[in-house]
Motif scaffolding. Structure first.
Motif, PDB file in Angstrom:
ATOM      1  N   VAL A   1      24.846  58.147  25.561  1.00 35.10           N
ATOM      2  CA  VAL A   1      26.205  58.272  24.859  1.00 35.10           C
ATOM      3  C   VAL A   1      27.399  57.284  25.445  1.00 35.10           C
ATOM      4  N   GLY A   2      27.993  56.763  24.422  1.00 34.72           N
ATOM      5  CA  GLY A   2      29.142  55.809  24.542  1.00 34.72           C
ATOM      6  C   GLY A   2      30.666  56.292  24.214  1.00 34.72           C
ATOM      7  N   GLY A   3      31.370  56.004  24.906  1.00 42.80           N
ATOM      8  CA  GLY A   3      32.825  56.498  24.546  1.00 42.80           C
ATOM      9  C   GLY A   3      33.772  55.324  25.010  1.00 42.80           C
ATOM     10  N   ALA A   4      35.023  55.261  24.720  1.00 45.62           N
ATOM     11  CA  ALA A   4      35.881  53.928  24.925  1.00 45.62           C
ATOM     12  C   ALA A   4      37.314  54.527  25.113  1.00 45.62           C
ATOM     13  N   PHE A   5      38.211  54.033  26.270  1.00 45.87           N
ATOM     14  CA  PHE A   5      39.375  54.415  26.258  1.00 45.87           C
ATOM     15  C   PHE A   5      40.063  52.942  26.335  1.00 45.87           C
ATOM     16  N   THR A   6      41.836  53.177  26.153  1.00 46.68           N
ATOM     17  CA  THR A   6      42.458  51.585  25.993  1.00 46.68           C
ATOM     18  C   THR A   6      44.005  52.017  26.614  1.00 46.68           C
ATOM     19  N   ALA A   7      44.440  50.767  26.349  1.00 44.27           N
ATOM     20  CA  ALA A   7      46.084  50.907  26.605  1.00 44.27           C
ATOM     21  C   ALA A   7      46.679  49.751  25.692  1.00 44.27           C
ATOM     22  N   SER A   8      47.845  49.492  25.696  1.00 46.43           N
ATOM     23  CA  SER A   8      48.582  48.718  24.890  1.00 46.43           C
ATOM     24  C   SER A   8      50.086  48.735  25.420  1.00 46.43           C
ATOM     25  N   ALA A   9      50.726  47.793  25.124  1.00 46.94           N
ATOM     26  CA  ALA A   9      52.053  47.804  25.386  1.00 46.94           C
ATOM     27  C   ALA A   9      53.136  48.392  24.610  1.00 46.94           C
ATOM     28  N   THR A  10      52.807  48.413  23.344  1.00 48.82           N
ATOM     29  CA  THR A  10      53.367  49.089  22.191  1.00 48.82           C
ATOM     30  C   THR A  10      52.644  50.264  21.626  1.00 48.82           C
ATOM     31  N   GLN A  11      53.214  51.090  20.829  1.00 49.75           N
ATOM     32  CA  GLN A  11      52.754  52.191  20.290  1.00 49.75           C
ATOM     33  C   GLN A  11      51.627  51.864  19.272  1.00 49.75           C
ATOM     34  N   HIS A  12      51.866  50.493  18.327  1.00 49.95           N
ATOM     35  CA  HIS A  12      50.809  50.225  17.465  1.00 49.95           C
ATOM     36  C   HIS A  12      50.419  48.935  17.778  1.00 49.95           C
ATOM     37  N   GLY A  13      50.010  48.678  19.181  1.00 51.21           N
ATOM     38  CA  GLY A  13      49.639  47.388  19.721  1.00 51.21           C
ATOM     39  C   GLY A  13      48.277  47.228  19.626  1.00 51.21           C
ATOM     40  N   GLY A  14      47.391  47.614  18.571  1.00 49.39           N
ATOM     41  CA  GLY A  14      46.274  47.041  18.399  1.00 49.39           C
ATOM     42  C   GLY A  14      45.062  48.134  18.962  1.00 49.39           C
ATOM     43  N   GLN A  15      45.404  49.304  19.374  1.00 50.16           N
ATOM     44  CA  GLN A  15      44.576  50.077  20.082  1.00 50.16           C
ATOM     45  C   GLN A  15      43.338  50.512  19.085  1.00 50.16           C
ATOM     46  N   GLU A  16      43.393  50.732  17.865  1.00 52.65           N
ATOM     47  CA  GLU A  16      42.446  51.088  16.982  1.00 52.65           C
ATOM     48  C   GLU A  16      41.495  49.924  16.786  1.00 52.65           C
ATOM     49  N   SER A  17      41.908  48.864  16.601  1.00 51.71           N
ATOM     50  CA  SER A  17      40.798  47.638  16.500  1.00 51.71           C
ATOM     51  C   SER A  17      40.123  47.358  17.649  1.00 51.71           C
ATOM     52  N   THR A  18      40.871  47.725  18.656  1.00 49.03           N
ATOM     53  CA  THR A  18      40.199  47.607  20.092  1.00 49.03           C
ATOM     54  C   THR A  18      38.922  48.628  20.347  1.00 49.03           C
ATOM     55  N   PHE A  19      39.257  49.864  19.835  1.00 46.69           N
ATOM     56  CA  PHE A  19      38.265  50.776  19.913  1.00 46.69           C
ATOM     57  C   PHE A  19      37.162  50.468  18.866  1.00 46.69           C
ATOM     58  N   GLN A  20      37.428  49.911  17.731  1.00 44.70           N
ATOM     59  CA  GLN A  20      36.389  49.703  17.034  1.00 44.70           C
ATOM     60  C   GLN A  20      35.525  48.592  17.484  1.00 44.70           C
ATOM     61  N   GLY A  21      35.969  47.691  18.172  1.00 43.07           N
ATOM     62  CA  GLY A  21      35.110  46.667  18.791  1.00 43.07           C
ATOM     63  C   GLY A  21      34.228  47.167  19.904  1.00 43.07           C
ATOM     64  N   LEU A  22      34.953  47.775  20.596  1.00 41.17           N
ATOM     65  CA  LEU A  22      33.935  48.464  21.736  1.00 41.17           C
ATOM     66  C   LEU A  22      32.971  49.627  21.222  1.00 41.17           C
ATOM     67  N   HIS A  23      33.406  50.096  20.071  1.00 38.31           N
ATOM     68  CA  HIS A  23      32.399  50.856  19.286  1.00 38.31           C
ATOM     69  C   HIS A  23      31.200  50.351  18.921  1.00 38.31           C
ATOM     70  N   ASN A  24      31.551  49.149  18.334  1.00 37.04           N
ATOM     71  CA  ASN A  24      30.366  48.114  17.751  1.00 37.04           C
ATOM     72  C   ASN A  24      29.581  47.918  18.731  1.00 37.04           C
ATOM     73  N   PHE A  25      30.029  47.760  20.105  1.00 40.76           N
ATOM     74  CA  PHE A  25      29.143  47.297  21.237  1.00 40.76           C
ATOM     75  C   PHE A  25      28.029  48.426  21.414  1.00 40.76           C
ATOM     76  N   PHE A  26      28.640  49.742  21.266  1.00 41.14           N
ATOM     77  CA  PHE A  26      27.570  50.731  21.322  1.00 41.14           C
ATOM     78  C   PHE A  26      26.651  50.907  20.120  1.00 41.14           C
ATOM     79  N   MET A  27      27.186  50.924  19.179  1.00 41.33           N
ATOM     80  CA  MET A  27      26.395  50.975  17.928  1.00 41.33           C
ATOM     81  C   MET A  27      25.024  49.780  17.877  1.00 41.33           C
ATOM     82  N   HIS A  28      25.423  48.334  18.385  1.00 39.26           N
ATOM     83  CA  HIS A  28      24.288  47.659  18.268  1.00 39.26           C
ATOM     84  C   HIS A  28      23.261  47.900  19.593  1.00 39.26           C
ATOM     85  N   HIS A  29      23.697  48.860  20.202  1.00 39.86           N
ATOM     86  CA  HIS A  29      22.777  49.169  21.307  1.00 39.86           C
ATOM     87  C   HIS A  29      21.935  50.363  21.336  1.00 39.86           C
TER      88      HIS A  29
END
Length: 200
Positions: free
Chosen positions: A108-136
């Protein structure tokens, strides 16, 4: 016993704090053991000190083969221009051997993150980490809306269905709020429960 790894990189301590909350939530599930590890810092020590990195983190340093020993892997990394911090990406890029042998399939995979601003790229960061899980071949688990804290409009808060998150402010002065830490605990517990059902 199901085994959960909370694997993180934290420059200034925000993700470290979130990792501890994720581990607390996962560890609250009976029959689950949790380890917290961090990836190696790739910034030269002299530069890291000059940039005020938090270098006194107590979590041991992971090696890539550690990942195969766990039933769930929860990855935390700060957002850097819409991607996970390069330290985490460099670590995960070493997982070719695990991919080749299928060593992570079904974990099972999951991710968490942080950014400086409210809309600072969190969703695209999650998608990248989720891609890692899915490729595995790993099922991906986020932060369900049953965690009502992420629904608030009374204050600016991190958190999304993709995973727990925090907002640090541009100067790093904002620490994870109780709502954000609550989301991290909730996600950790949720992932641990699923890992126990699949592997316990």
């Amino acid at each position: 016993m199901a085994r959960v790894l909370v694997l993180y990189h934290s420059t200034y301590g925000h993700i470290e704090t979130m990792a501890e909350a994720v581990a607390e939530g996962a560890g609250s599930v009976e029959g689950v053991t949790v380890d917290i590890k961090r990836v190696p810092e790739t910034v030269p020590e002299e530069l890291a000190k000059a940039s005020h990195y938090k270098l006194d983190q107590k979590a041991p340093i992971a090696v890539i083969d550690d990942l195969k020993d766990y039933d769930a892997i929860i990855i935390g990394a700060g957002t850097r221009f819409g991607s996970a911090a390069s330290q985490m990406r460099a670590f995960l890029d070493q997982a070719g051997g695990l991919w080749f042998t299928g060593a992570l399939i079904g974990k099972v995979g999951g991710a968490f993150t942080a950014s400086a601003t409210q809309h600072g790229g969190q969703e695209s960061t999650f998608q990248g980490l989720h891609n890692f899980f899915m490729h595995h071949g790993m099922p991906v688990v986020g932060l369900p809306y049953s965690y009502q804290g992420q629904m608030t409009l009374d204050s600016i808060e991190g958190g999304s269905p993709y995973g727990a998150s925090t907002i640090t402010a541009g100067d790093g002065s904002r620490q994870p709020s109780e709502i954000e830490l609550g989301g991290a605990r909730f996600q950790g517990k949720h992932i641990a429960e699923l890992a126990k059902k699949l592997h316990g």
